[in-house]
Write a protein that holds these residues in place. Structure first.
Motif, PDB file in Angstrom:
ATOM      1  N   THR A 140       0.809  -1.226   0.000  1.00 26.76           N
ATOM      2  CA  THR A 140       0.000   0.000   0.000  1.00 26.76           C
ATOM      3  C   THR A 140       0.840   1.272   0.000  1.00 26.76           C
ATOM      4  OG1 THR A 140      -0.171  -0.152   2.409  1.00 26.76           O
ATOM      5  CG2 THR A 140      -1.962  -1.092   1.115  1.00 26.76           C
ATOM      6  N   LYS A 141       1.919   1.297   0.802  1.00 30.85           N
ATOM      7  CA  LYS A 141       2.705   2.524   0.932  1.00 30.85           C
ATOM      8  C   LYS A 141       3.757   2.676  -0.157  1.00 30.85           C
ATOM      9  CE  LYS A 141       2.456   5.007   3.924  1.00 30.85           C
ATOM     10  NZ  LYS A 141       1.632   6.232   4.111  1.00 30.85           N
ATOM     11  N   GLU A 145       0.491   3.752  -3.085  1.00 31.20           N
ATOM     12  CA  GLU A 145       0.536   5.185  -2.802  1.00 31.20           C
ATOM     13  C   GLU A 145       1.660   5.883  -3.553  1.00 31.20           C
ATOM     14  OE1 GLU A 145       0.378   8.109   1.100  1.00 31.20           O
ATOM     15  OE2 GLU A 145       1.533   6.243   1.209  1.00 31.20           O
ATOM     16  N   LYS A 150      -0.844   9.112  -4.799  1.00 32.37           N
ATOM     17  CA  LYS A 150      -0.318   9.875  -3.679  1.00 32.37           C
ATOM     18  C   LYS A 150      -1.395  10.700  -2.975  1.00 32.37           C
ATOM     19  CE  LYS A 150       4.372  10.183  -5.553  1.00 32.37           C
ATOM     20  NZ  LYS A 150       5.488  11.085  -5.928  1.00 32.37           N
ATOM     21  N   SER A 151      -2.538  10.853  -3.629  1.00 29.83           N
ATOM     22  CA  SER A 151      -3.620  11.631  -3.035  1.00 29.83           C
ATOM     23  C   SER A 151      -4.607  10.769  -2.254  1.00 29.83           C
ATOM     24  CB  SER A 151      -4.383  12.385  -4.142  1.00 29.83           C
ATOM     25  OG  SER A 151      -4.958  11.474  -5.069  1.00 29.83           O
ATOM     26  N   LEU A 152      -4.329   9.492  -2.113  1.00 35.42           N
ATOM     27  CA  LEU A 152      -5.236   8.615  -1.390  1.00 35.42           C
ATOM     28  C   LEU A 152      -5.295   9.000   0.091  1.00 35.42           C
ATOM     29  CD1 LEU A 152      -4.251   5.141  -2.891  1.00 35.42           C
ATOM     30  CD2 LEU A 152      -6.308   6.460  -3.381  1.00 35.42           C
ATOM     31  N   THR A 153      -6.476   8.868   0.659  1.00 35.23           N
ATOM     32  CA  THR A 153      -6.657   9.172   2.075  1.00 35.23           C
ATOM     33  C   THR A 153      -6.207   7.989   2.935  1.00 35.23           C
ATOM     34  OG1 THR A 153      -8.915   8.316   2.112  1.00 35.23           O
ATOM     35  CG2 THR A 153      -8.617  10.629   1.490  1.00 35.23           C
ATOM     36  N   ASP A 154      -6.069   8.243   4.228  1.00 36.33           N
ATOM     37  CA  ASP A 154      -5.681   7.176   5.143  1.00 36.33           C
ATOM     38  C   ASP A 154      -6.731   6.064   5.161  1.00 36.33           C
ATOM     39  OD1 ASP A 154      -3.363   8.453   5.791  1.00 36.33           O
ATOM     40  OD2 ASP A 154      -4.158   9.392   7.615  1.00 36.33           O
ATOM     41  N   ALA A 155      -7.994   6.450   5.050  1.00 35.76           N
ATOM     42  CA  ALA A 155      -9.065   5.450   5.047  1.00 35.76           C
ATOM     43  C   ALA A 155      -8.961   4.538   3.825  1.00 35.76           C
ATOM     44  CB  ALA A 155     -10.428   6.135   5.074  1.00 35.76           C
ATOM     45  N   GLN A 156      -8.634   5.121   2.678  1.00 36.44           N
ATOM     46  CA  GLN A 156      -8.481   4.322   1.462  1.00 36.44           C
ATOM     47  C   GLN A 156      -7.267   3.403   1.560  1.00 36.44           C
ATOM     48  OE1 GLN A 156      -8.473   7.747  -1.212  1.00 36.44           O
ATOM     49  NE2 GLN A 156     -10.364   7.005  -2.174  1.00 36.44           N
ATOM     50  N   THR A 158      -5.999   2.216   4.288  1.00 36.88           N
ATOM     51  CA  THR A 158      -6.357   1.156   5.240  1.00 36.88           C
ATOM     52  C   THR A 158      -7.202   0.087   4.565  1.00 36.88           C
ATOM     53  OG1 THR A 158      -6.326   2.736   7.075  1.00 36.88           O
ATOM     54  CG2 THR A 158      -7.513   0.668   7.421  1.00 36.88           C
ATOM     55  N   LYS A 159      -8.111   0.504   3.700  1.00 34.58           N
ATOM     56  CA  LYS A 159      -8.952  -0.445   2.974  1.00 34.58           C
ATOM     57  C   LYS A 159      -8.099  -1.350   2.080  1.00 34.58           C
ATOM     58  CE  LYS A 159     -12.645  -0.697  -0.486  1.00 34.58           C
ATOM     59  NZ  LYS A 159     -13.571   0.101  -1.342  1.00 34.58           N
TER      60      LYS A 159
END
Length: 278
Positions: A140-141, A145, A150-156, A158-159
């Motif tokens: 994910t990271k 990302e 790079k604009s993904l939110t923390d919630a996304q 985490t999903k």
């Protein structure tokens, strides 16, 4: 699996096993040394260990925890070996993968058998959870990302991480159910996760002149070397993880000197200098 019904020595393991089976050096010193080095390397770079190091309160806590853990694991290492010998004595011809469970379910009181099986499950889940979480974090990271969102939110993120853990967990379960050789599979897994990253991880943390290119090339070429050595059958009795790590170390050092001579700057430190102990 039929039990050995020799009533003369109903619970004597020594009398039911050939003398060579009880020798401490039965597998040979080369294999013993190789296994010791393998465990040193894989626990130095394994996710389940590294996560705990970086989550420690301070450096002293991490060092003390490592020492205590090493002592406990050294003492505990004799337990599965003894259970394996008991299984071989009482159930001749038993498969190695079934030894501990067979002894627990057939020779121990129900409560003790429950503790043994719970310990096995706990140890498996403890390591598996760290490894799956580490793989999901890298995916994910460092991939999703960094390269695609790079604009993904923390919630996304985490999903995606949860979906990755689920996917990799299913694959791990399938492999464990299909594979009949758990120990060789485990050794190969150790090779894949440590042969290449070993030099990059340890030297990357301790060598201030280490470069990013050295880490990448050592991981790639060390891993390839480990897989190749495993594929050709571990020539000269040298384990693939050791051969791969040697290649990884040589490549890392060579690339650092080459890149530094070309004027490339060192990689940023994994642990910033301004981080203070809590």
């Amino acid at each position: 699996m039929e039990r050995n019904d020799d009533r003369r020595y109903p619970f004597s393991v020594v009398t039911k096993l050939p003398p060579e089976q009880l020798g401490f050096t039965k597998v040979g010193w080369k294999t013993i040394i190789g296994l010791v080095i393998m465990y040193f390397m894989t626990f130095s770079t394994g996710q389940e260990s590294v996560q705990r190091y970086f989550a420690a309160k301070n450096e002293r806590t991490a060092v003390l925890g490592s020492i205590i853990c090493g002592i406990i694991m050294a003492l505990f290492a004799f337990v599965p070996a003894v259970l394996g010998l008991v299984a071989l004595a009482e159930f001749p011809g038993i498969e190695a993968n079934n030894a501990v469970a067979t002894v627990a379910l057939n020779l121990m009181p129900p409560v003790m058998a429950g503790f043994v099986m719970a310990a096995v499950v706990s140890a498996t889940l403890s390591s598996g959870a760290g490894d799956l979480l580490g793989a999901a974090t890298v995916f994910t990271k460092d991939i999703v990302e960094h390269h695609f969102g790079k604009s993904l939110t923390d919630a996304q993120l985490t999903k995606y991480s949860r979906l990755c853990v689920l996917f990799l967990g299913i694959i791990a379960i399938i492999i464990s159910l299909v594979s009949k050789a758990i120990i060789p599979m485990l050794v190969f897994a150790f090779t894949m996760r440590s042969a290449g990253p070993f030099a990059a991880f340890l030297l990357g943390l301790t060598w201030k002149n280490a470069t990013a290119g050295a880490g990448i090339w050592s991981i790639v070429l060390g891993s390839i070397a480990g897989v190749y050595w495993e594929f050709v059958g571990n020539p000269y009795g040298i384990m693939s993880i050791i051969f791969g790590s040697i290649v990884s170390l040589i490549v890392f050092v060579a690339v650092v000197f080459i890149e530094r001579s070309m004027g490339k700057p060192p990689a940023p430190p994994a642990i910033p200098d301004d981080v203070k102990e809590v």
